[in-house]
Scaffold this active site. Structure first.
Site, short mmCIF file in Angstrom:
data_model
loop_
_atom_site.label_atom_id
_atom_site.label_comp_id
_atom_site.label_asym_id
_atom_site.label_seq_id
_atom_site.Cartn_x
_atom_site.Cartn_y
_atom_site.Cartn_z
N GLY A 176 -9.84 -29.17 11.80
CA GLY A 176 -9.67 -28.96 10.31
C GLY A 176 -7.93 -29.33 10.40
N GLY A 177 -7.13 -28.69 9.19
CA GLY A 177 -5.88 -29.47 8.73
C GLY A 177 -4.52 -29.18 10.08
N GLY A 411 -1.28 -67.75 4.78
CA GLY A 411 -0.51 -66.39 4.17
C GLY A 411 -0.71 -65.64 5.77
CB ALA A 412 -2.65 -65.54 9.43
C1 HXC Z 1 -8.02 -16.85 16.12
C2 HXC Z 1 -9.48 -17.74 18.00
C3 HXC Z 1 -9.53 -18.75 16.38
C4 HXC Z 1 -9.16 -18.91 15.12
C5 HXC Z 1 -10.93 -19.08 18.67
N1 HXC Z 1 -9.90 -17.91 19.05
N2 HXC Z 1 -10.41 -20.12 17.43
N3 HXC Z 1 -8.81 -16.77 17.58
N4 HXC Z 1 -8.48 -18.09 15.39
N5 HXC Z 1 -8.99 -19.95 14.63
C6 HXC Z 1 -10.40 -17.33 19.96
C7 HXC Z 1 -11.68 -16.52 20.30
O1 HXC Z 1 -12.27 -15.14 19.26
C8 HXC Z 1 -12.04 -16.56 21.35
O2 HXC Z 1 -11.22 -15.02 21.78
C9 HXC Z 1 -10.57 -17.52 21.86
O3 HXC Z 1 -9.78 -17.69 21.23
C10 HXC Z 1 -11.29 -18.45 22.37
O4 HXC Z 1 -12.73 -18.56 22.33
P1 HXC Z 1 -14.43 -19.39 22.10
O5 HXC Z 1 -14.34 -19.44 21.00
O6 HXC Z 1 -14.37 -18.66 23.54
O7 HXC Z 1 -14.03 -20.74 22.47
P2 HXC Z 1 -15.09 -22.16 23.56
O8 HXC Z 1 -15.92 -21.53 23.32
O9 HXC Z 1 -13.79 -22.79 24.41
O10 HXC Z 1 -14.39 -22.63 21.68
C11 HXC Z 1 -13.30 -22.99 20.78
C12 HXC Z 1 -13.66 -23.38 19.90
C13 HXC Z 1 -13.99 -22.25 18.75
C14 HXC Z 1 -14.55 -24.89 19.70
C15 HXC Z 1 -12.08 -24.13 19.30
O11 HXC Z 1 -13.23 -21.41 19.27
C16 HXC Z 1 -13.54 -22.19 17.21
O12 HXC Z 1 -14.92 -23.17 16.80
N6 HXC Z 1 -12.99 -21.54 16.88
C17 HXC Z 1 -12.46 -21.63 15.33
C18 HXC Z 1 -12.31 -23.24 15.36
C19 HXC Z 1 -11.97 -22.70 13.60
O13 HXC Z 1 -12.73 -23.02 12.81
N7 HXC Z 1 -10.56 -22.94 13.42
C20 HXC Z 1 -10.12 -23.40 12.09
C21 HXC Z 1 -9.89 -24.39 11.87
S1 HXC Z 1 -9.17 -24.59 10.16
P3 HXC Z 1 -11.27 -14.24 22.99
O14 HXC Z 1 -10.47 -12.98 23.21
O15 HXC Z 1 -13.29 -14.10 23.14
O16 HXC Z 1 -10.70 -15.29 24.53
C22 HXC Z 1 -7.67 -24.82 10.15
C23 HXC Z 1 -7.33 -24.66 9.16
C24 HXC Z 1 -5.99 -25.25 9.07
O17 HXC Z 1 -7.25 -25.27 11.40
C25 HXC Z 1 -4.79 -25.38 8.25
C26 HXC Z 1 -3.67 -26.23 8.17
C27 HXC Z 1 -3.16 -26.98 6.82
#
Ligand code: HXC
Length: 521
Positions: A176-177, A411-412
């Protein structure tokens, strides 16, 4: 009374220790086991490995999230990021290390503020900032507060750019971001097979474009080091990535006001390099190994190549001459005859600016036929991208030395740090040749009519090519005009480069006042 005081104090200390232990355990043994099973170190293990033994001083271990959004009652030790400072090779660095065992290392407001404060401290004391990224991105439960946390970090990445070195290691997810914090830093390093970076993940891509792709195929280290150019280096496993960070820092100063440390390694500065006489074939059509040339010239043959897998027609990296850090920018005649294309221009321009930010002198080795011809290159903006290189060289005020090893055309020639574009010293080997273009192309243009009207066009063409070669395909015309300072014996190159570099140590160059320049992007 005294006994009572002591007892009370011990109680408080015990509580403090208990709290600290709980924080240090992060997401707990089960999640730590999963982290290890995935081939990754924990956030604290990474810090311990990166820093000089026992030098880590943690700051803000007891920071807590604000219970906003859906976070009420949620445990998040250290709010999912370990922050502080320590030493690498005796020099202070600041570090933040995201803890994937705590809510997936997701970034909430406090987590973002911890990173931001660590960066503020790094800039106050003038020390590099190293980010160890392993995070699921914005903490969903905190909503807009987590986006604000990112904003605080991005803002500092940008305004502290060029103030202290900023290095990002990607050691897990970075999606993501969130990718924009590393992207704003000076160097991005990735672990092979355990890290990935992308703006939108495979699921979203599938629903929007119907493309099916794995995490690795979409944003693994191979993708970003070889194809997108987002990352600079990759290595197998966390330890190897952290080793690269240490190596990288050894070439850089602590901040923009300092010079890189002098690291002599005993390689004599007047060492002759006769092997170069056999390495470079005078025939411009015969490629040679520019990496070998670079290693022959540098102290101990040590060269840390930056972006080795991306735009291989351009070589960039760090080494030392007489213990002094240098940034090397070199054409690679083994790829696309060393021609400059869009990616090579971007790669070189970025590297040149990085060197200039941090007072690393630039050594440019030139063997270039020109900018790459092609409709694709033109339509994708080779003009705009090539301009970045011209801009970056002209803008750089660090010592700039150029060595023309063989051809340098058109130019290079200008883009590869020519005298008129601000080079301090330009040297050439007798194999060097500076011209508007290669002899064959030039003869076809300027003698076309004579060739066409000749009774023996092939012979006339060959004669005209020879005539042109005699006139321009050598270094002496350019040396005669002062565009080249000297034509030198390849065997004496290291000694002379080191002498020029030493002479330039006290170089001062001012630029006219401006708010900031407007590099073509
Ligand atoms: C809070 C989160 C989380 C999130 C995962 N967890 N993503 N908690 N916010 N974004 C938690 C899960 O609930 C889990 O908690 C633990 O972290 C581990 O996650 P798992 O899914 O069990 O791990 P894994 O199977 O290794 O997968 C990792 C992952 C997946 C691929 C990163 O968790 C995932 O897709 N998460 C969402 C990613 C996402 O969409 N993020 C937002 C992106 S947008 P427990 O308690 O069960 O251990 C963004 C915008 C930023 O970031 C903008 C900035 C300007």
């Amino acid at each position: 009374m005294a006994d009572n005081t002591r007892a009370l104090m011990e109680e408080l200390l015990a509580e403090m220790e208990e709290r600290r232990k709980a924080v240090e355990l992060g997401g707990g043994p089960e999640r730590i086991r999963k982290q290890h099973e995935g081939g990754k170190m924990t956030a604290r293990e990474r810090i311990d490995y990166l820093l000089d033994e026992g030098s880590f001083v943690e700051l803000m271990p007891f920071a807590e999230h604000l219970e906003t959004g859906l976070m009420a009652g949620v445990e998040a030790p250290a709010d999912g990021v370990v922050t502080g400072y320590g030493k690498i090779a005796g020099r202070t660095v600041f570090v933040f290390s995201q803890d994937f065992t705590v809510l997936g290392g997701s970034l909430g407001k406090t987590h973002g503020q911890k990173i931001a404060r660590t960066m503020d401290m790094a800039v106050k004391v003038g020390a590099p900032i190293i980010g160890l990224n392993d995070s699921a991105g914005a903490r969903i439960q905190e909503g807009v507060d987590s986006l604000s946390g990112y904003g605080e970090v991005f803002y500092r990445n940008a305004i502290y750019s060029g103030v202290v070195p900023q290095i990002s290691a990607i050691l897990g997810p970075c999606a993501g971001g969130a990718v924009y914090s590393p992207a704003l830093t000076d160097f991005v390093l990735m672990s092979k097979g355990t890290s990935y970076m992308f703006i939108t993940g495979p699921e979203v891509i599938k629903s929007v474009t119907r493309e099916e792709v794995s995490f690795e195929q979409l944003g693994g280290s191979e993708v970003h080091t070889a194809r997108s150019g987002v990352a600079h280096l990759e290595a197998e496993g966390d330890e190897a990535v952290l080793d690269l960070i240490k190596q990288l820092l050894s070439y850089l100063p602590q901040n923009a006001k300092e010079r890189p440390p002098l690291v002599p390694n005993g390689d004599p500065i007047d060492r002759q390099t006769p092997e170069l006489l056999e390495m470079v074939n005078p025939d411009p059509k015969k490629p040679y190994n520019m990496h070998e040339v670079i290693k022959t010239l540098l102290d101990g043959g040590e060269f840390l190549e930056i972006q080795p897998a991306y735009a291989k027609n351009m070589i960039t990296g760090f080494g030392r001459l007489g213990g002094q850090s240098v940034g090397v920018v070199a054409n690679n005649p083994r790829f696309m005859a060393g021609a400059l294309d869009i990616n090579a221009s971007d790669k070189a321009a970025r590297f040149i600016r990085t060197c200039d930010c941090f007072n690393v002198p630039i050594l440019t080795l030139v063997d270039v036929t020109g900018f790459l011809p092609g409709v694709g290159q033109e339509h994708q903006g080779i003009i705009r991208h090539g301009a970045k290189m011209l801009y970056a060289y002209a803008e750089a005020t660090v010592p700039k030395i150029t060595l023309i090893t063989r051809k340098s055309y058109g130019g290079a020639y200008l883009a590869m740090n020519s005298k008129d574009m601000g080079a301090d010293v330009v040297l050439a080997w007798p194999t060097g040749a500076v011209a508007v273009m290669g002899a064959e192309g030039a003869a076809n243009i300027i003698y076309r009519r004579q060739i066409q009207s000749s009774p023996d066009p092939a012979a006339t063409r060959a004669a005209k090519i020879e005539e042109y070669k005699k006139a321009f395909d050598n270094p002496y015309v350019a040396a005669g005009r002062g565009y080249i300072d000297d034509v030198i014996d390849p065997a004496d190159t290291r000694r002379l480069l080191a002498l020029h570099l030493e002479m330039l140590t006290t170089k001062q160059e001012e630029r006219p006042y401006k708010k900031h320049g407007n590099i073509p992007l």
